[in-house]
Design a protein around this motif. Structure first.
Motif, PDB file in Angstrom:
ATOM      1  N   ILE A  81      13.843  46.272  35.616  1.00 13.38           N
ATOM      2  CA  ILE A  81      15.060  46.002  34.851  1.00 13.38           C
ATOM      3  C   ILE A  81      16.294  46.212  35.729  1.00 13.38           C
ATOM      4  O   ILE A  81      17.232  45.396  35.723  1.00 13.38           O
ATOM      5  CB  ILE A  81      15.116  46.905  33.607  1.00 13.38           C
ATOM      6  CG1 ILE A  81      13.944  46.589  32.673  1.00 13.38           C
ATOM      7  CG2 ILE A  81      16.447  46.748  32.877  1.00 13.38           C
ATOM      8  CD1 ILE A  81      13.805  47.557  31.515  1.00 13.38           C
ATOM      9  N   TYR A  82      16.280  47.286  36.499  1.00  9.53           N
ATOM     10  CA  TYR A  82      17.416  47.601  37.377  1.00  9.53           C
ATOM     11  C   TYR A  82      17.630  46.500  38.407  1.00  9.53           C
ATOM     12  O   TYR A  82      18.762  46.039  38.618  1.00  9.53           O
ATOM     13  CB  TYR A  82      17.139  48.936  38.059  1.00  9.53           C
ATOM     14  CG  TYR A  82      18.162  49.340  39.095  1.00  9.53           C
ATOM     15  CD1 TYR A  82      19.449  49.718  38.723  1.00  9.53           C
ATOM     16  CD2 TYR A  82      17.830  49.356  40.450  1.00  9.53           C
ATOM     17  CE1 TYR A  82      20.389  50.100  39.672  1.00  9.53           C
ATOM     18  CE2 TYR A  82      18.757  49.726  41.406  1.00  9.53           C
ATOM     19  CZ  TYR A  82      20.032  50.102  41.017  1.00  9.53           C
ATOM     20  OH  TYR A  82      20.960  50.461  41.960  1.00  9.53           O
ATOM     21  N   GLU A  83      16.555  46.048  39.045  1.00 11.27           N
ATOM     22  CA  GLU A  83      16.693  45.024  40.079  1.00 11.27           C
ATOM     23  C   GLU A  83      17.022  43.659  39.476  1.00 11.27           C
ATOM     24  O   GLU A  83      17.707  42.850  40.114  1.00 11.27           O
ATOM     25  CB  GLU A  83      15.421  44.959  40.922  1.00 11.27           C
ATOM     26  CG  GLU A  83      15.240  46.193  41.794  1.00 11.27           C
ATOM     27  CD  GLU A  83      14.073  46.103  42.751  1.00 11.27           C
ATOM     28  OE1 GLU A  83      14.060  46.860  43.738  1.00 11.27           O
ATOM     29  OE2 GLU A  83      13.153  45.283  42.515  1.00 11.27           O
ATOM     30  N   LYS A  84      16.572  43.408  38.285  1.00  9.44           N
ATOM     31  CA  LYS A  84      16.953  42.155  37.627  1.00  9.44           C
ATOM     32  C   LYS A  84      18.464  42.107  37.406  1.00  9.44           C
ATOM     33  O   LYS A  84      19.102  41.068  37.571  1.00  9.44           O
ATOM     34  CB  LYS A  84      16.225  42.020  36.296  1.00  9.44           C
ATOM     35  CG  LYS A  84      16.610  40.771  35.500  1.00  9.44           C
ATOM     36  CD  LYS A  84      15.934  40.742  34.142  1.00  9.44           C
ATOM     37  CE  LYS A  84      16.393  39.541  33.325  1.00  9.44           C
ATOM     38  NZ  LYS A  84      15.779  39.527  31.974  1.00  9.44           N
ATOM     39  N   GLN A  85      19.056  43.249  37.041  1.00  9.36           N
ATOM     40  CA  GLN A  85      20.505  43.308  36.847  1.00  9.36           C
ATOM     41  C   GLN A  85      21.253  43.065  38.153  1.00  9.36           C
ATOM     42  O   GLN A  85      22.336  42.491  38.166  1.00  9.36           O
ATOM     43  CB  GLN A  85      20.888  44.668  36.260  1.00  9.36           C
ATOM     44  CG  GLN A  85      20.379  44.883  34.838  1.00  9.36           C
ATOM     45  CD  GLN A  85      20.584  46.306  34.358  1.00  9.36           C
ATOM     46  OE1 GLN A  85      20.844  47.205  35.158  1.00  9.36           O
ATOM     47  NE2 GLN A  85      20.443  46.515  33.052  1.00  9.36           N
ATOM     48  N   LEU A  86      20.664  43.498  39.266  1.00  4.20           N
ATOM     49  CA  LEU A  86      21.316  43.346  40.568  1.00  4.20           C
ATOM     50  C   LEU A  86      21.144  41.953  41.161  1.00  4.20           C
ATOM     51  O   LEU A  86      22.086  41.386  41.728  1.00  4.20           O
ATOM     52  CB  LEU A  86      20.756  44.385  41.560  1.00  4.20           C
ATOM     53  CG  LEU A  86      21.090  45.856  41.309  1.00  4.20           C
ATOM     54  CD1 LEU A  86      20.414  46.717  42.366  1.00  4.20           C
ATOM     55  CD2 LEU A  86      22.600  46.078  41.325  1.00  4.20           C
ATOM     56  N   THR A 102      11.998  36.436  33.295  1.00  4.78           N
ATOM     57  CA  THR A 102      12.423  35.860  32.021  1.00  4.78           C
ATOM     58  C   THR A 102      11.234  35.138  31.401  1.00  4.78           C
ATOM     59  O   THR A 102      10.345  34.664  32.128  1.00  4.78           O
ATOM     60  CB  THR A 102      13.576  34.846  32.188  1.00  4.78           C
ATOM     61  OG1 THR A 102      13.103  33.701  32.924  1.00  4.78           O
ATOM     62  CG2 THR A 102      14.757  35.474  32.902  1.00  4.78           C
TER      63      THR A 102
END
Length: 421
Positions: A81-86, A102
């Protein structure tokens, strides 16, 4: 289980990456359309498929820092989740794998699946089996051999219609579990509290899957559980907790650091427990054969008596089914109960559906499940929010694949972890 599978379903590969380029807009003018050499070049660049090198990426040092020093090795789903945001929904992670996060990208990938999918690197799991001479199971086998193995294992268990035959066995286990929960509540200081419910659900899951696989009750729900049972559960936790570490560290460090030894000790406990139960069943079958009696039974008897599986392959497959059955069921139930406790209105609606469909004076059957859509919805939502396996993977082997506008070549070593982050 999310941590170990997310760590295994990626391929190591050395190659440099470039940040995602800025997209270029076409040059337009009013009146007669004319394309200058420059705009024509831009158009050519736009139409050219993007490749792995065009993806945003995570360096190995960044990955190592996040996993080791920021503690994400225990929370791999949160790292996704963290890396998806970045980096967005598609990027190259620190282990040089392509991460998709996704539903649309995952659907695009799975629609292009091969008949015999190559599901990722399970070499560390295979190493233990090779060391001890055990066969590969549904987790560790791959390609066409995996497909053939699943055909054998599907019979009598993995098809919904076949699994319905075990409803009587499961009902007996549920009845004993309910009795144990009432007893634990009564013995608590407040009269309504169960200490370490997660471990109790592990014991319940182990009793259920073992009753199917080994066609016998283990006694996990008794006041005094059988010797070795808690050791088996602890061994699963130990193996999974060290899986990520042994994957990242180079092989030369195994004799210098304690992690590999602890990881192997976890597997020793898992296979030792399962092998004893399988060997006991083998002895019972042999006795019946020696006494010229019919060999009857359900799942394990079927595998041993009616298939071409070797004993070492039975060890590998049944142990992996036992591991999967315990971990997946217990974790899903734990999180479902957690969410229901936080949402009393949903809990009440679910209770009304179940109690209406199956009154207290009647034992539920597999057919009753079809009349409980809200129960199915609760389980599916639990799995969506707390997936037992937060990552899956495919390795491109037979054909070029286009995902999210990026072209991935065949015969490559590119793993595509399909994440749920």
């Amino acid at each position: 289980m999310a941590a170990w599978l997310s760590s295994r379903l990626v391929k190591r590969k050395c190659s440099s990456l470039l940040p995602c380029p800025i997209s270029l807009a076409p040059v337009c003018s009013r009146g007669v359309a004319r394309v200058s050499p420059a705009s024509g070049a831009l158009s050519t660049i736009q139409k050219k498929p993007r490749t792995v090198e065009d993806l945003p990426h995570v360096s190995f040092l960044e990955f190592l820092c996040r996993v080791v020093f920021q503690g994400f090795y225990k929370r791999m789903h949160e790292l996704q989740i963290y890396e998806k945001q970045l980096y967005g929904p598609i990027y190259r992670d620190g282990l040089r794998s392509i991460s998709l996060s996704t539903p649309e990208l995952l659907a695009e990938l799975l629609r292009k699946d091969e008949k015999f999918p190559c599901r990722g690197d399970m070499s560390v799991w295979r190493e233990y089996r090779d060391m001890r001479g055990f066969g590969y199971g549904p987790f560790t086998e791959d390609g066409e051999r995996w497909y053939k193995l699943r055909v054998v294992l599907n019979k009598r268990m993995l098809h919904p219609k076949d699994s319905a035959q075990y409803s009587g066995i499961i009902n007996d286990v549920v009845k004993d579990f309910t009795k144990k929960m009432r007893s634990l509540c009564q013995c608590s200081p407040t009269g309504d509290f169960v200490t370490n419910i997660a471990n109790e659900l592990y014991l319940f899951s182990l009793e259920g899957i073992a009753s199917i696989l080994f066609e016998t009750r283990l006694g996990c729900l008794e006041e005094e559980i059988p010797g070795g049972t808690q050791d088996f559960i602890n061994s699963i936790a130990q193996m999974l907790s060290y899986n990520m570490i042994v994957f990242i560290l180079p092989k030369w460090s195994r004799n210098l650091l304690p992690y590999w030894g602890r990881y192997i000790a976890g597997w020793e406990g898992i296979f030792s427990f399962a092998k004893k139960l399988i060997d006991k069943k083998l002895e019972m079958i042999q006795q019946r054969v020696d006494n010229k009696q019919d060999v009857e039974g359900e799942y394990l008897t079927y595998l041993l008596s009616n298939t071409q599986m070797s004993t070492k392959d039975v060890y590998g497959s049944v142990t992996e089914l036992l591991l999967a059955g315990v971990d997946t069921t217990s974790n899903t139930l734990t999180w479902a109960l957690h969410e229901l406790s936080k949402n009393p209105d949903i809990q009440e609606r679910l209770y009304k559906e179940v109690s209406t469909m199956v009154p207290l004076d009647r034992i539920p059957t597999a057919a009753d499940i079809t009349g409980m859509p809200y129960l199915k919805a609760v389980i599916k939502e639990t799995l969506r929010m707390y997936p037992v396996v937060s990552m899956n993977a495919r390795i491109i082997a037979e054909k070029n694949v286009s995902i999210g506008g990026y072209e991935f070549p065949k015969k490559g070593q590119e793993a595509i972890p399909a994440t749920t982050g």
